[in-house]
Design a protein around this motif. Structure first.
Motif, PDB file in Angstrom:
ATOM      1  N   TYR A   1      32.023  50.212  27.949  1.00 55.33           N
ATOM      2  CA  TYR A   1      31.688  50.025  29.359  1.00 55.33           C
ATOM      3  C   TYR A   1      30.700  51.086  29.841  1.00 55.33           C
ATOM      4  CZ  TYR A   1      35.923  47.232  29.024  1.00 55.33           C
ATOM      5  OH  TYR A   1      36.861  46.328  28.635  1.00 55.33           O
ATOM      6  N   ILE A   2      30.956  52.318  29.476  1.00 53.40           N
ATOM      7  CA  ILE A   2      30.074  53.407  29.893  1.00 53.40           C
ATOM      8  C   ILE A   2      28.691  53.246  29.271  1.00 53.40           C
ATOM      9  CG2 ILE A   2      29.714  55.901  29.782  1.00 53.40           C
ATOM     10  CD1 ILE A   2      32.810  56.155  29.914  1.00 53.40           C
ATOM     11  N   ALA A   3      28.658  52.951  27.965  1.00 49.85           N
ATOM     12  CA  ALA A   3      27.370  52.763  27.292  1.00 49.85           C
ATOM     13  C   ALA A   3      26.626  51.563  27.869  1.00 49.85           C
ATOM     14  CB  ALA A   3      27.580  52.582  25.794  1.00 49.85           C
ATOM     15  N   GLY A   4      27.338  50.497  28.170  1.00 48.24           N
ATOM     16  CA  GLY A   4      26.709  49.313  28.756  1.00 48.24           C
ATOM     17  C   GLY A   4      26.116  49.598  30.124  1.00 48.24           C
ATOM     18  N   ILE A   5      26.835  50.341  30.934  1.00 46.38           N
ATOM     19  CA  ILE A   5      26.334  50.680  32.267  1.00 46.38           C
ATOM     20  C   ILE A   5      25.111  51.573  32.170  1.00 46.38           C
ATOM     21  CG2 ILE A   5      26.889  51.949  34.380  1.00 46.38           C
ATOM     22  CD1 ILE A   5      29.769  50.835  34.047  1.00 46.38           C
TER      23      ILE A   5
ATOM     24  N   ARG B   1       8.795  44.767  29.832  1.00 43.91           N
ATOM     25  CA  ARG B   1       9.479  43.806  28.958  1.00 43.91           C
ATOM     26  C   ARG B   1      10.630  44.478  28.213  1.00 43.91           C
ATOM     27  NH1 ARG B   1       6.418  42.743  23.993  1.00 43.91           N
ATOM     28  NH2 ARG B   1       7.679  44.507  23.393  1.00 43.91           N
ATOM     29  N   ASN B   2      10.382  45.662  27.682  1.00 41.25           N
ATOM     30  CA  ASN B   2      11.424  46.383  26.962  1.00 41.25           C
ATOM     31  C   ASN B   2      12.578  46.776  27.890  1.00 41.25           C
ATOM     32  OD1 ASN B   2       9.971  46.162  24.615  1.00 41.25           O
ATOM     33  ND2 ASN B   2       9.165  48.244  24.687  1.00 41.25           N
ATOM     34  N   GLY B   3      12.264  47.098  29.137  1.00 43.85           N
ATOM     35  CA  GLY B   3      13.315  47.413  30.103  1.00 43.85           C
ATOM     36  C   GLY B   3      14.214  46.223  30.374  1.00 43.85           C
ATOM     37  N   ILE B   4      13.626  45.060  30.480  1.00 42.10           N
ATOM     38  CA  ILE B   4      14.422  43.844  30.695  1.00 42.10           C
ATOM     39  C   ILE B   4      15.314  43.584  29.488  1.00 42.10           C
ATOM     40  CG2 ILE B   4      14.273  41.334  30.972  1.00 42.10           C
ATOM     41  CD1 ILE B   4      11.695  41.881  32.634  1.00 42.10           C
ATOM     42  N   ILE B   5      14.775  43.775  28.289  1.00 37.15           N
ATOM     43  CA  ILE B   5      15.554  43.576  27.068  1.00 37.15           C
ATOM     44  C   ILE B   5      16.717  44.562  27.006  1.00 37.15           C
ATOM     45  CG2 ILE B   5      15.470  43.769  24.543  1.00 37.15           C
ATOM     46  CD1 ILE B   5      12.586  42.636  24.739  1.00 37.15           C
ATOM     47  N   VAL B   6      16.465  45.825  27.330  1.00 33.46           N
ATOM     48  CA  VAL B   6      17.521  46.841  27.305  1.00 33.46           C
ATOM     49  C   VAL B   6      18.608  46.514  28.324  1.00 33.46           C
ATOM     50  CG1 VAL B   6      18.007  49.272  27.794  1.00 33.46           C
ATOM     51  CG2 VAL B   6      16.066  48.670  26.371  1.00 33.46           C
ATOM     52  N   ALA B   7      18.229  46.066  29.501  1.00 35.25           N
ATOM     53  CA  ALA B   7      19.216  45.708  30.522  1.00 35.25           C
ATOM     54  C   ALA B   7      20.072  44.523  30.066  1.00 35.25           C
ATOM     55  CB  ALA B   7      18.519  45.395  31.839  1.00 35.25           C
ATOM     56  N   ILE B   8      19.446  43.535  29.456  1.00 32.88           N
ATOM     57  CA  ILE B   8      20.191  42.377  28.957  1.00 32.88           C
ATOM     58  C   ILE B   8      21.161  42.799  27.865  1.00 32.88           C
ATOM     59  CG2 ILE B   8      19.961  40.206  27.671  1.00 32.88           C
ATOM     60  CD1 ILE B   8      17.365  39.729  29.295  1.00 32.88           C
ATOM     61  N   LEU B   9      20.725  43.675  26.974  1.00 31.08           N
ATOM     62  CA  LEU B   9      21.612  44.153  25.924  1.00 31.08           C
ATOM     63  C   LEU B   9      22.777  44.968  26.495  1.00 31.08           C
ATOM     64  CD1 LEU B   9      19.071  45.108  23.130  1.00 31.08           C
ATOM     65  CD2 LEU B   9      20.592  43.129  23.217  1.00 31.08           C
ATOM     66  N   GLY B  10      22.531  45.688  27.565  1.00 28.63           N
ATOM     67  CA  GLY B  10      23.616  46.404  28.237  1.00 28.63           C
ATOM     68  C   GLY B  10      24.639  45.448  28.817  1.00 28.63           C
ATOM     69  N   ILE B  11      24.168  44.365  29.406  1.00 30.30           N
ATOM     70  CA  ILE B  11      25.076  43.354  29.953  1.00 30.30           C
ATOM     71  C   ILE B  11      25.892  42.727  28.831  1.00 30.30           C
ATOM     72  CG2 ILE B  11      25.163  41.095  31.092  1.00 30.30           C
ATOM     73  CD1 ILE B  11      22.681  42.050  32.719  1.00 30.30           C
ATOM     74  N   VAL B  12      25.236  42.436  27.709  1.00 29.22           N
ATOM     75  CA  VAL B  12      25.940  41.864  26.559  1.00 29.22           C
ATOM     76  C   VAL B  12      27.011  42.825  26.058  1.00 29.22           C
ATOM     77  CG1 VAL B  12      25.656  41.174  24.136  1.00 29.22           C
ATOM     78  CG2 VAL B  12      24.051  40.354  25.860  1.00 29.22           C
ATOM     79  N   LEU B  13      26.704  44.112  26.011  1.00 30.43           N
ATOM     80  CA  LEU B  13      27.679  45.104  25.559  1.00 30.43           C
ATOM     81  C   LEU B  13      28.889  45.156  26.484  1.00 30.43           C
ATOM     82  CD1 LEU B  13      28.322  47.303  23.498  1.00 30.43           C
ATOM     83  CD2 LEU B  13      27.106  48.905  24.956  1.00 30.43           C
ATOM     84  N   VAL B  14      28.670  45.096  27.772  1.00 34.22           N
ATOM     85  CA  VAL B  14      29.788  45.108  28.717  1.00 34.22           C
ATOM     86  C   VAL B  14      30.633  43.845  28.566  1.00 34.22           C
ATOM     87  CG1 VAL B  14      30.394  45.033  31.174  1.00 34.22           C
ATOM     88  CG2 VAL B  14      28.655  46.635  30.364  1.00 34.22           C
ATOM     89  N   VAL B  15      29.983  42.697  28.397  1.00 32.25           N
ATOM     90  CA  VAL B  15      30.720  41.439  28.229  1.00 32.25           C
ATOM     91  C   VAL B  15      31.542  41.476  26.952  1.00 32.25           C
ATOM     92  CG1 VAL B  15      30.434  38.967  27.799  1.00 32.25           C
ATOM     93  CG2 VAL B  15      29.156  40.061  29.622  1.00 32.25           C
ATOM     94  N   ILE B  16      30.971  41.975  25.872  1.00 33.17           N
ATOM     95  CA  ILE B  16      31.720  42.083  24.612  1.00 33.17           C
ATOM     96  C   ILE B  16      32.905  43.039  24.785  1.00 33.17           C
ATOM     97  CG2 ILE B  16      31.583  42.982  22.250  1.00 33.17           C
ATOM     98  CD1 ILE B  16      28.776  41.800  22.107  1.00 33.17           C
ATOM     99  N   GLY B  17      32.710  44.103  25.552  1.00 33.80           N
ATOM    100  CA  GLY B  17      33.818  45.014  25.816  1.00 33.80           C
ATOM    101  C   GLY B  17      34.964  44.330  26.548  1.00 33.80           C
ATOM    102  N   PHE B  18      34.650  43.431  27.466  1.00 30.14           N
ATOM    103  CA  PHE B  18      35.695  42.703  28.176  1.00 30.14           C
ATOM    104  C   PHE B  18      36.381  41.674  27.281  1.00 30.14           C
ATOM    105  CE2 PHE B  18      33.612  43.925  32.261  1.00 30.14           C
ATOM    106  CZ  PHE B  18      34.728  44.530  32.818  1.00 30.14           C
TER     107      PHE B  18
END
Length: 65
Positions: free
Chosen positions: A7-11, A44-61
């Motif tokens: 969660y922390i890493a995703g945020i 573009r890379n910022g959008i990709i990083v944000a999406i990957l952060g969201i994916v990490l939080v979802v996987i954590g849940f």
């Protein structure tokens, strides 16, 4: 405590990606701030990083507790 790491890493990734997407000129090296190509790439890379952060939080849940 260890279960909070995804969660922390995703945020952190979401915030970093949002910063890169919203203010790409501040995210690139000083000598490349005038390069339109580098600014587009950073956005573009910022959008990709944000999406990957969201994916990490979802996987954590989704992990079993």
């Amino acid at each position: 405590m260890y279960e909070m790491i995804p969660y922390i890493a995703g945020i952190v990734l979401i915030l970093l990606g949002a910063f890169m997407a919203v203010m790409p000129q501040k995210s690139v090296k000083k000598e490349l701030q005038d390069s339109e190509e580098q600014i587009k790439k950073t956005r573009r890379n910022g959008i990709i990083v944000a999406i990957l952060g969201i994916v990490l939080v979802v996987i954590g849940f989704m992990q079993p507790k």
